[in-house]
Scaffold this motif. Structure first.
Motif, PDB file in Angstrom:
ATOM      1  N   THR A 187     100.198-112.781 -17.756  1.00 15.14           N
ATOM      2  CA  THR A 187     100.001-111.336 -17.686  1.00 15.14           C
ATOM      3  C   THR A 187     100.462-110.726 -19.002  1.00 15.14           C
ATOM      4  O   THR A 187     101.617-110.903 -19.404  1.00 15.14           O
ATOM      5  N   LEU A 188      99.559-110.018 -19.676  1.00 15.39           N
ATOM      6  CA  LEU A 188      99.879-109.393 -20.947  1.00 15.39           C
ATOM      7  C   LEU A 188     100.581-108.055 -20.712  1.00 15.39           C
ATOM      8  O   LEU A 188     100.670-107.572 -19.578  1.00 15.39           O
ATOM      9  N   GLU A 189     101.077-107.444 -21.798  1.00 11.93           N
ATOM     10  CA  GLU A 189     101.839-106.204 -21.675  1.00 11.93           C
ATOM     11  C   GLU A 189     101.026-105.071 -21.067  1.00 11.93           C
ATOM     12  O   GLU A 189     101.586-104.165 -20.448  1.00 11.93           O
ATOM     13  N   ASP A 190      99.702-105.090 -21.249  1.00 16.75           N
ATOM     14  CA  ASP A 190      98.867-104.030 -20.689  1.00 16.75           C
ATOM     15  C   ASP A 190      98.450-104.314 -19.250  1.00 16.75           C
ATOM     16  O   ASP A 190      97.644-103.581 -18.671  1.00 16.75           O
ATOM     17  N   GLY A 191      98.993-105.401 -18.661  1.00 15.00           N
ATOM     18  CA  GLY A 191      98.673-105.741 -17.279  1.00 15.00           C
ATOM     19  C   GLY A 191      97.486-106.665 -17.119  1.00 15.00           C
ATOM     20  O   GLY A 191      97.196-107.121 -16.011  1.00 15.00           O
ATOM     21  N   THR A 192      96.791-106.967 -18.222  1.00 14.79           N
ATOM     22  CA  THR A 192      95.644-107.865 -18.181  1.00 14.79           C
ATOM     23  C   THR A 192      96.092-109.293 -17.860  1.00 14.79           C
ATOM     24  O   THR A 192      97.045-109.788 -18.453  1.00 14.79           O
ATOM     25  N   VAL A 193      95.396-109.945 -16.938  1.00 20.54           N
ATOM     26  CA  VAL A 193      95.679-111.347 -16.619  1.00 20.54           C
ATOM     27  C   VAL A 193      94.657-112.218 -17.338  1.00 20.54           C
ATOM     28  O   VAL A 193      93.450-111.989 -17.244  1.00 20.54           O
ATOM     29  N   GLN A 194      95.147-113.189 -18.094  1.00 23.10           N
ATOM     30  CA  GLN A 194      94.285-114.093 -18.848  1.00 23.10           C
ATOM     31  C   GLN A 194      94.590-115.531 -18.431  1.00 23.10           C
ATOM     32  O   GLN A 194      95.742-115.863 -18.105  1.00 23.10           O
ATOM     33  N   THR A 195      93.557-116.373 -18.455  1.00 20.25           N
ATOM     34  CA  THR A 195      93.746-117.800 -18.206  1.00 20.25           C
ATOM     35  C   THR A 195      93.680-118.535 -19.534  1.00 20.25           C
ATOM     36  O   THR A 195      92.682-118.459 -20.247  1.00 20.25           O
ATOM     37  N   LEU A 196      94.773-119.207 -19.880  1.00 16.60           N
ATOM     38  CA  LEU A 196      94.827-119.989 -21.122  1.00 16.60           C
ATOM     39  C   LEU A 196      94.552-121.436 -20.746  1.00 16.60           C
ATOM     40  O   LEU A 196      95.298-122.035 -19.976  1.00 16.60           O
ATOM     41  N   ILE A 197      93.476-121.984 -21.287  1.00 12.83           N
ATOM     42  CA  ILE A 197      93.063-123.313 -20.830  1.00 12.83           C
ATOM     43  C   ILE A 197      93.688-124.447 -21.637  1.00 12.83           C
ATOM     44  O   ILE A 197      93.648-125.600 -21.199  1.00 12.83           O
ATOM     45  N   ASP A 198      94.273-124.133 -22.812  1.00  7.27           N
ATOM     46  CA  ASP A 198      94.891-125.204 -23.604  1.00  7.27           C
ATOM     47  C   ASP A 198      95.879-124.623 -24.610  1.00  7.27           C
ATOM     48  O   ASP A 198      96.055-123.394 -24.693  1.00  7.27           O
ATOM     49  N   THR A 199      96.516-125.505 -25.371  1.00 11.60           N
ATOM     50  CA  THR A 199      97.528-125.070 -26.333  1.00 11.60           C
ATOM     51  C   THR A 199      96.925-124.219 -27.450  1.00 11.60           C
ATOM     52  O   THR A 199      97.615-123.366 -28.016  1.00 11.60           O
ATOM     53  N   ASP A 200      95.650-124.440 -27.772  1.00 12.00           N
ATOM     54  CA  ASP A 200      95.002-123.642 -28.812  1.00 12.00           C
ATOM     55  C   ASP A 200      94.968-122.168 -28.409  1.00 12.00           C
ATOM     56  O   ASP A 200      95.250-121.284 -29.230  1.00 12.00           O
ATOM     57  N   GLU A 201      94.627-121.914 -27.163  1.00 11.76           N
ATOM     58  CA  GLU A 201      94.572-120.530 -26.712  1.00 11.76           C
ATOM     59  C   GLU A 201      95.970-119.922 -26.626  1.00 11.76           C
ATOM     60  O   GLU A 201      96.162-118.740 -26.929  1.00 11.76           O
ATOM     61  N   LEU A 202      96.937-120.725 -26.219  1.00 11.50           N
ATOM     62  CA  LEU A 202      98.317-120.247 -26.193  1.00 11.50           C
ATOM     63  C   LEU A 202      98.778-119.881 -27.602  1.00 11.50           C
ATOM     64  O   LEU A 202      99.389-118.829 -27.824  1.00 11.50           O
ATOM     65  N   ARG A 203      98.467-120.738 -28.552  1.00  7.94           N
ATOM     66  CA  ARG A 203      98.862-120.507 -29.946  1.00  7.94           C
ATOM     67  C   ARG A 203      98.200-119.232 -30.489  1.00  7.94           C
ATOM     68  O   ARG A 203      98.841-118.456 -31.220  1.00  7.94           O
ATOM     69  N   ALA A 204      96.956-119.006 -30.116  1.00  5.39           N
ATOM     70  CA  ALA A 204      96.240-117.819 -30.594  1.00  5.39           C
ATOM     71  C   ALA A 204      96.864-116.537 -30.039  1.00  5.39           C
ATOM     72  O   ALA A 204      97.004-115.546 -30.763  1.00  5.39           O
ATOM     73  N   VAL A 205      97.257-116.559 -28.779  1.00  4.01           N
ATOM     74  CA  VAL A 205      97.881-115.387 -28.175  1.00  4.01           C
ATOM     75  C   VAL A 205      99.214-115.089 -28.848  1.00  4.01           C
ATOM     76  O   VAL A 205      99.533-113.941 -29.181  1.00  4.01           O
TER      77      VAL A 205
END
Length: 293
Positions: A187-205
């Motif tokens: 859950t991001l600060e604006d309340g948006t829920v995102q699904t991170l499918i791998d470490t690449d997406e985690l790193r980008a966030v």
């Protein structure tokens, strides 16, 4: 027979009641002020000691040689952290570099200070506080970790970080840190829920977090999609909740080393609502690279 109560008696009772009430309230206020002043004085004293530790000559020591009393802080306030290294400023206290397995934190390392007796010092430095506490997002629990012995630990809430610490206490010869099992919902600060499918997406966030940019993913997969696992199992994801099937497969196959393969073609949706069709891994990688521009 009626009982009469004199006006004088009522007046005396009222005066007594208000006097007692005023005494209680004044006591509470004085106690509160005293506690506040004590906390402020402690913070000032701790800050001064931290500055002395920072400027002093320090020697590196084993984290195993930290005072036993530091365990109190690591059991509660620092439950999601572990000591990576420690230094002793003779006659003053300790500077400890912390690592964390909590990937929601903006920084992977931070510093904390202890007195010679092992009490955690109150640190008022804003930069250090941000490194230690600021989060890019909040995990949507449960989340899972694969440990070095291929067992898994499930955290059902933020209060469960101590489970990982307890595992390392029972496996003192292990230095390898646990592996976060993807996909994860955040859950991001604006309340948006995102699904991170791998470490690449985690790193980008987290990269967006550090740069103060929009933390939402550049694009998301348009469901349904499917993934082929290392053992050739195909997992269909028709709705967000189905991503947990990938996580369950990973927990059941802790020795797996090959990342789940997304089956093409797939459609992706960008943050502005536009969509595109991706036909293979090369196009998918190109789309991710374009997000970095």
């Amino acid at each position: 027979m009626k009982t009469s109560i004199s006006r004088e008696r009522i007046l005396k009772s009222s005066i007594l009641f208000f006097s007692i009430t005023a005494f209680i309230l004044s006591t509470l206020v004085l106690t509160s002020c005293s506690d506040t002043e004590t906390a402020e004085e402690t913070a000032i004293e701790d800050t001064a000691l931290i500055e002395k530790i920072e400027s002093a000559t320090k020697v590196t020591i084993s984290v195993d040689n930290l005072p036993v009393a530091t365990e109190t802080a690591f059991r509660f306030v620092l439950a999601d952290s572990f000591a990576e290294s420690a230094e002793l400023a003779s006659g003053l206290g300790y500077k400890v570099v912390l690592g964390t397995d909590d990937a929601s934190k903006e920084e992977a390392t931070s510093e904390v200070y202890f007195s010679l007796q092992g009490k955690q010092l109150a640190d008022t430095d804003q930069k250090r506080q941000r490194r230690r506490h600021h989060k890019c997002f909040e995990f949507v629990y449960p989340i899972d970790f694969i440990m070095a012995d291929n067992t898994s630990i499930t955290l059902t809430s933020a209060d469960d970080w101590g489970l990982i610490k307890a595992w390392y206490k029972e496996n003192t010869d292990v230095t390898e840190r646990p592996e976060l099992v993807f996909p994860v919902d955040v859950t991001l600060e604006d309340g948006t829920v995102q699904t991170l499918i791998d470490t690449d997406e985690l790193r980008a966030v987290k990269d967006s977090c550090k740069k103060g940019k929009d933390k939402r993913k550049c694009f998301k997969l348009v469901l349904p999609v499917s993934f082929t696992m290392e053992d050739a199992t195909v997992i269909e994801v028709t709705e967000r909740a189905d991503f947990k099937l990938l996580r369950e497969w990973r927990k059941a196959n802790p020795d797996a080393t090959v990342k789940p393969a997304l089956n093409f073609p797939v459609d992706i949706e960008y943050k502005d609502g536009t969509t595109a069709t991706i036909n293979d891994q090369t196009e998918f990688d190109a789309a991710k690279d374009a997000c970095k521009i």
